[in-house]
Design a protein around this motif. Structure first.
Motif, short mmCIF file in Angstrom:
data_model
loop_
_atom_site.label_atom_id
_atom_site.label_comp_id
_atom_site.label_asym_id
_atom_site.label_seq_id
_atom_site.Cartn_x
_atom_site.Cartn_y
_atom_site.Cartn_z
N GLY A 1 0.83 -1.21 0.00
CA GLY A 1 0.00 0.00 0.00
C GLY A 1 0.87 1.26 0.00
O GLY A 1 2.03 1.25 0.41
N GLN A 2 0.29 2.35 -0.54
CA GLN A 2 0.93 3.68 -0.50
C GLN A 2 2.32 3.68 -1.13
O GLN A 2 3.26 4.23 -0.57
CB GLN A 2 0.98 4.18 0.95
CG GLN A 2 -0.39 4.13 1.61
CD GLN A 2 -0.46 4.86 2.93
OE1 GLN A 2 0.53 5.43 3.41
NE2 GLN A 2 -1.62 4.88 3.54
N SER A 3 2.44 3.10 -2.33
CA SER A 3 3.76 3.00 -2.98
C SER A 3 4.01 4.06 -4.05
O SER A 3 5.16 4.31 -4.40
CB SER A 3 3.90 1.63 -3.68
OG SER A 3 3.85 0.59 -2.76
N ASP B 1 3.11 7.86 -6.33
CA ASP B 1 2.49 9.19 -6.37
C ASP B 1 1.35 9.25 -7.39
O ASP B 1 0.39 9.99 -7.21
CB ASP B 1 3.54 10.24 -6.78
CG ASP B 1 4.64 10.37 -5.76
OD1 ASP B 1 4.32 10.48 -4.56
OD2 ASP B 1 5.84 10.32 -6.15
N ARG C 1 -6.25 2.44 -5.88
CA ARG C 1 -6.30 3.39 -4.75
C ARG C 1 -5.45 2.91 -3.59
O ARG C 1 -4.83 3.69 -2.90
CB ARG C 1 -7.74 3.61 -4.31
CG ARG C 1 -8.44 4.60 -5.24
CD ARG C 1 -9.72 5.12 -4.65
NE ARG C 1 -9.97 6.49 -5.08
CZ ARG C 1 -11.17 7.00 -5.28
NH1 ARG C 1 -12.25 6.25 -5.12
NH2 ARG C 1 -11.32 8.25 -5.63
N ARG C 2 -5.42 1.59 -3.37
CA ARG C 2 -4.63 1.04 -2.26
C ARG C 2 -3.14 1.36 -2.41
O ARG C 2 -2.47 1.70 -1.43
CB ARG C 2 -4.82 -0.50 -2.19
CG ARG C 2 -4.01 -1.18 -1.09
CD ARG C 2 -4.17 -2.69 -1.09
NE ARG C 2 -3.64 -3.34 -2.27
CZ ARG C 2 -2.34 -3.57 -2.49
NH1 ARG C 2 -1.43 -3.21 -1.60
NH2 ARG C 2 -1.93 -4.16 -3.60
N LYS D 1 -0.05 6.73 -2.73
CA LYS D 1 0.31 7.45 -1.50
C LYS D 1 -0.86 8.34 -1.08
O LYS D 1 -1.69 8.70 -1.92
CB LYS D 1 1.56 8.29 -1.77
CG LYS D 1 2.82 7.45 -1.94
CD LYS D 1 4.03 8.36 -2.10
CE LYS D 1 5.27 7.51 -2.35
NZ LYS D 1 6.44 8.34 -2.71
N PRO D 2 -0.91 8.76 0.18
CA PRO D 2 -2.06 9.54 0.66
C PRO D 2 -2.35 10.79 -0.18
O PRO D 2 -3.50 11.12 -0.41
CB PRO D 2 -1.66 9.92 2.09
CG PRO D 2 -0.71 8.84 2.50
CD PRO D 2 0.01 8.40 1.26
#
Ligand SMILES: C[S@@+](CC[C@H](N)C(=O)[O-])C[C@H]1O[C@@H](n2cnc3c(N)ncnc32)[C@H](O)[C@@H]1O
Length: 214
Positions: A96-98, A100, A122-123, A126-127
């Motif tokens: 997750g969050q890998s 941009d 989405r997973r 990144k935030p």
């Protein structure tokens, strides 16, 4: 994927972009895509095909995920600066969050589970990352042609299912920005810029709808 509908197409996949109409269409699509590009270091293209966009997009770290070995082999040869990974949109092999930016460009048409593919995209974002999704609009004149070819068994269209922009917004919510391109029809005559304007005035939906989501 069962049988790979792109296997027989991989080597010649980009050849149409060399024709006068193909060159016009791909240039219009590139303008629309560039208008939505968010800043960032890392890009994942899901269903990266032969790497046409990966080669052109300005990110420091580029990863192409592709289930078709035939497409992936061409992509790896043409875009060696990207990292190529065999895999499917529905089960991305990344933590997750890998990334941009995650791009899906005319890929949802071919995935078996569209909702799963979007949840996976989405997973791995990144935030503060951005999701870019381009579809071949189901109500455009081009989708009418491709649907008919699919009914006749022509690949890859025999395995495609088309979405409208409304379908995409139902799945993802309202985009923060959107673009539309390619209003001319597949049998348009040159000059293509005039045909494109005429298509727009006539009320054609653009063949390409692109949205950006957070
Ligand atoms: C129309 S091509 C687009 C390729 C590339 N995005 C481009 O715009 O040049 C669709 C691509 O999606 C890939 N694809 C099909 N099913 C997929 C899946 N389940 N997950 C990821 N990619 C898939 C195909 O192998 C093919 O390379």
């Amino acid at each position: 994927m069962g049988k790979d509908p792109f296997a027989p197409l991989a080597e010649a996949y980009e050849a149409w972009y060399e024709t006068p109409l193909g060159a016009f269409v791909i240039a219009e699509e590139e303008k629309a895509l560039r208008a939505l590009l968010p800043p960032g270091e890392s890009l994942l293209e899901v269903g990266a095909g032969t790497g046409y966009w990966l080669k052109r997009l300005p990110y420091a770290r580029k990863v192409g995920l592709e289930p078709s070995l035939a497409m992936l082999q061409v992509g790896r040869r043409r875009v060696p600066e990207a990292t190529w990974v065999e895999g499917r949109a529905e089960a991305l092999p990344f933590p997750g969050q890998s990334f941009d930016v995650v791009l899906l460009f005319t890929v949802l048409e071919f995935v078996e589970d569209v909702e799963k593919a979007l949840a996976e995209a989405r997973r791995v974002l990144k935030p503060e990352g951005s999701l870019l999704v381009g579809i071949l609009e189901a109500l455009s004149p081009w989708a009418a042609l491709y649907r008919r070819l699919g009914e006749k068994g022509v690949l890859p269209w025999a395995q495609a299912h088309f979405l409208t922009r409304e379908d995409l917004k139902d799945l993802l919510g309202p985009p923060e920005a959107e673009e539309e391109a390619v209003f001319l029809a597949p049998e348009a005559k040159p000059p293509f810029p005039e045909a494109d304007q005429a298509g727009l005035r006539a009320g054609n939906r653009g063949a390409l709808y692109l949205g950006r989501w957070r």
